[in-house]
Motif scaffolding. Structure first.
Motif, PDB file in Angstrom:
ATOM      1  N   THR A 167     -11.432 -12.850  -5.542  1.00  0.00           N
ATOM      2  CA  THR A 167     -10.609 -11.794  -6.121  1.00  0.00           C
ATOM      3  C   THR A 167     -10.761 -11.729  -7.630  1.00  0.00           C
ATOM      4  OG1 THR A 167      -8.696 -13.284  -6.328  1.00  0.00           O
ATOM      5  CG2 THR A 167      -8.902 -12.029  -4.282  1.00  0.00           C
ATOM      6  N   HIS A 182      -6.922   0.324  -3.348  1.00  0.00           N
ATOM      7  CA  HIS A 182      -6.856  -0.465  -2.116  1.00  0.00           C
ATOM      8  C   HIS A 182      -6.050   0.271  -1.052  1.00  0.00           C
ATOM      9  CE1 HIS A 182      -8.559  -4.113  -3.906  1.00  0.00           C
ATOM     10  NE2 HIS A 182      -7.872  -3.792  -4.993  1.00  0.00           N
ATOM     11  N   TYR A 183      -6.345  -0.038   0.217  1.00  0.00           N
ATOM     12  CA  TYR A 183      -5.625   0.552   1.347  1.00  0.00           C
ATOM     13  C   TYR A 183      -5.462  -0.504   2.442  1.00  0.00           C
ATOM     14  CZ  TYR A 183      -7.099   4.914  -0.883  1.00  0.00           C
ATOM     15  OH  TYR A 183      -7.314   5.927  -1.783  1.00  0.00           O
ATOM     16  N   THR A 184      -4.442  -0.336   3.271  1.00  0.00           N
ATOM     17  CA  THR A 184      -4.268  -1.175   4.448  1.00  0.00           C
ATOM     18  C   THR A 184      -3.473  -0.383   5.486  1.00  0.00           C
ATOM     19  OG1 THR A 184      -3.602  -3.349   5.248  1.00  0.00           O
ATOM     20  CG2 THR A 184      -2.120  -2.279   3.653  1.00  0.00           C
ATOM     21  N   ARG A 185      -3.140  -1.001   6.594  1.00  0.00           N
ATOM     22  CA  ARG A 185      -2.407  -0.290   7.651  1.00  0.00           C
ATOM     23  C   ARG A 185      -1.012   0.144   7.199  1.00  0.00           C
ATOM     24  NH1 ARG A 185      -3.239  -4.598  12.435  1.00  0.00           N
ATOM     25  NH2 ARG A 185      -2.794  -5.961  10.671  1.00  0.00           N
ATOM     26  N   ARG A 187      -2.981   3.462   9.224  1.00  0.00           N
ATOM     27  CA  ARG A 187      -4.107   4.324   8.854  1.00  0.00           C
ATOM     28  C   ARG A 187      -3.635   5.653   8.288  1.00  0.00           C
ATOM     29  NH1 ARG A 187      -9.508   5.278  12.555  1.00  0.00           N
ATOM     30  NH2 ARG A 187     -10.569   6.744  11.150  1.00  0.00           N
ATOM     31  N   THR A 193      -4.484   9.619   4.696  1.00  0.00           N
ATOM     32  CA  THR A 193      -5.238   8.681   5.525  1.00  0.00           C
ATOM     33  C   THR A 193      -6.141   7.799   4.676  1.00  0.00           C
ATOM     34  OG1 THR A 193      -7.002  10.303   5.846  1.00  0.00           O
ATOM     35  CG2 THR A 193      -5.233  10.255   7.487  1.00  0.00           C
ATOM     36  N   ILE A 194      -6.508   6.673   5.240  1.00  0.00           N
ATOM     37  CA  ILE A 194      -7.448   5.777   4.574  1.00  0.00           C
ATOM     38  C   ILE A 194      -8.817   6.455   4.530  1.00  0.00           C
ATOM     39  CG2 ILE A 194      -8.627   3.541   4.736  1.00  0.00           C
ATOM     40  CD1 ILE A 194      -6.165   2.475   6.192  1.00  0.00           C
ATOM     41  N   LEU A 198     -14.142   3.401   4.241  1.00  0.00           N
ATOM     42  CA  LEU A 198     -13.617   2.039   4.315  1.00  0.00           C
ATOM     43  C   LEU A 198     -13.479   1.555   5.755  1.00  0.00           C
ATOM     44  CD1 LEU A 198     -10.865   2.180   1.541  1.00  0.00           C
ATOM     45  CD2 LEU A 198     -13.212   1.334   1.366  1.00  0.00           C
ATOM     46  N   LEU A 199     -13.519   2.471   6.693  1.00  0.00           N
ATOM     47  CA  LEU A 199     -13.407   2.120   8.110  1.00  0.00           C
ATOM     48  C   LEU A 199     -14.763   2.199   8.818  1.00  0.00           C
ATOM     49  CD1 LEU A 199     -10.175   4.189   8.854  1.00  0.00           C
ATOM     50  CD2 LEU A 199     -10.330   1.768   8.245  1.00  0.00           C
ATOM     51  N   ARG A 210     -16.587   1.885  -3.735  1.00  0.00           N
ATOM     52  CA  ARG A 210     -15.669   1.151  -4.609  1.00  0.00           C
ATOM     53  C   ARG A 210     -16.141   1.176  -6.054  1.00  0.00           C
ATOM     54  NH1 ARG A 210     -14.291  -4.004  -0.589  1.00  0.00           N
ATOM     55  NH2 ARG A 210     -12.473  -3.014   0.429  1.00  0.00           N
TER      56      ARG A 210
END
Length: 232
Positions: A167, A182-185, A187, A193-194, A198-199, A210
């Motif tokens: 990191t 940054h993204y996370t759940r 979706r 939406t993400i 990234l998926l 990025r």
């Protein structure tokens, strides 16, 4: 050698403060770094333990006395690891950068002088070769919070403090750029939406996205940093 922070302050009870919590606090308990808070009033010469006086030439406020500050600094240098730089937290100092933080973290430690009142007698800064550092273009009530900011920035870089050292290479300023978003759940959040890339599972495309995002953030939010990269 354990990295040591020696703090000269009128309020030693403020330390470790937030640094006693989270990763920095855990690292302090584990001995990955050490902290000594020295009360400047211990070097006062009168029964009232006064450390300040009126400014020469007149004006509002009070100024920390040169003889008391010098005695406190000398005592701190005698107890600190050799080659520890003495730093005065001051709004007129050189801006603190990640590059300076990295250099300080690689050293044996720091001696931090926390000012109060209207400031510190200039003669002690000159006589003891003290570096002045600012954490931003604003004024605080004293240097104690600024000292904690500097220490936190250094401590997190020490070996063993962060669990995932990766990191450190990806965060803001590590490469002269601001960090990418940054993204996370989940979706989908309120219609947002993400990003599909990234998926995708395609790490080459993810790295490229990025990088582009980091560059765009830097261009729009910190044009000064972006201009500096162009001169490098």
């Amino acid at each position: 050698m354990t990295w040591k922070a020696t703090v000269l302050t009128l309020f030693p009870e403020m330390f470790p403060g937030p640094l006693g919590l989270s990763l920095a606090g855990k690292a302090l308990v584990e001995g990955l770094w050490s902290l000594e808070a020295i009360d400047i009033r211990d070097f006062a010469k009168d029964k009232h333990r006064s450390v300040d006086d009126t400014p020469a030439g007149g004006g509002a406020g009070m100024v920390m006395r040169v003889d008391i500050a010098a005695a406190a600094i000398d005592a701190a240098k005698a107890a600190a690891p050799a080659e520890s730089p003495a730093i005065y937290l001051s709004p007129r100092g050189t801006p603190l950068t990640q590059e300076r933080v990295q250099a300080l973290a690689k050293g044996p430690g720091v001696i931090l002088l926390c000012g109060r009142f209207e400031g510190l007698d200039q003669r002690v800064l000159d006589a003891r070769d003290i570096e002045e550092i600012s954490i931003g273009d604003y004024v605080l009530s004293g240097g104690d919070l600024a000292a904690q900011v500097l220490m936190d920035a250094c401590v997190r870089l020490l070996p063993g403090v962060l669990g995932n050292v990766g990191t450190l290479t990806e965060e803001s300023f590590a490469s002269g750029l601001l960090e990418y978003p940054h993204y996370t759940r989940p979706r989908d959040f309120e219609g947002q939406t993400i990003p599909d890339v990234l998926l995708s599972g395609d790490h080459e495309k993810i790295d490229k996205w990025r990088r582009e995002q980091a560059e765009e953030f830097t261009k729009t939010r910190r044009p000064d940093l972006w201009a500096k990269r162009g001169k490098a």
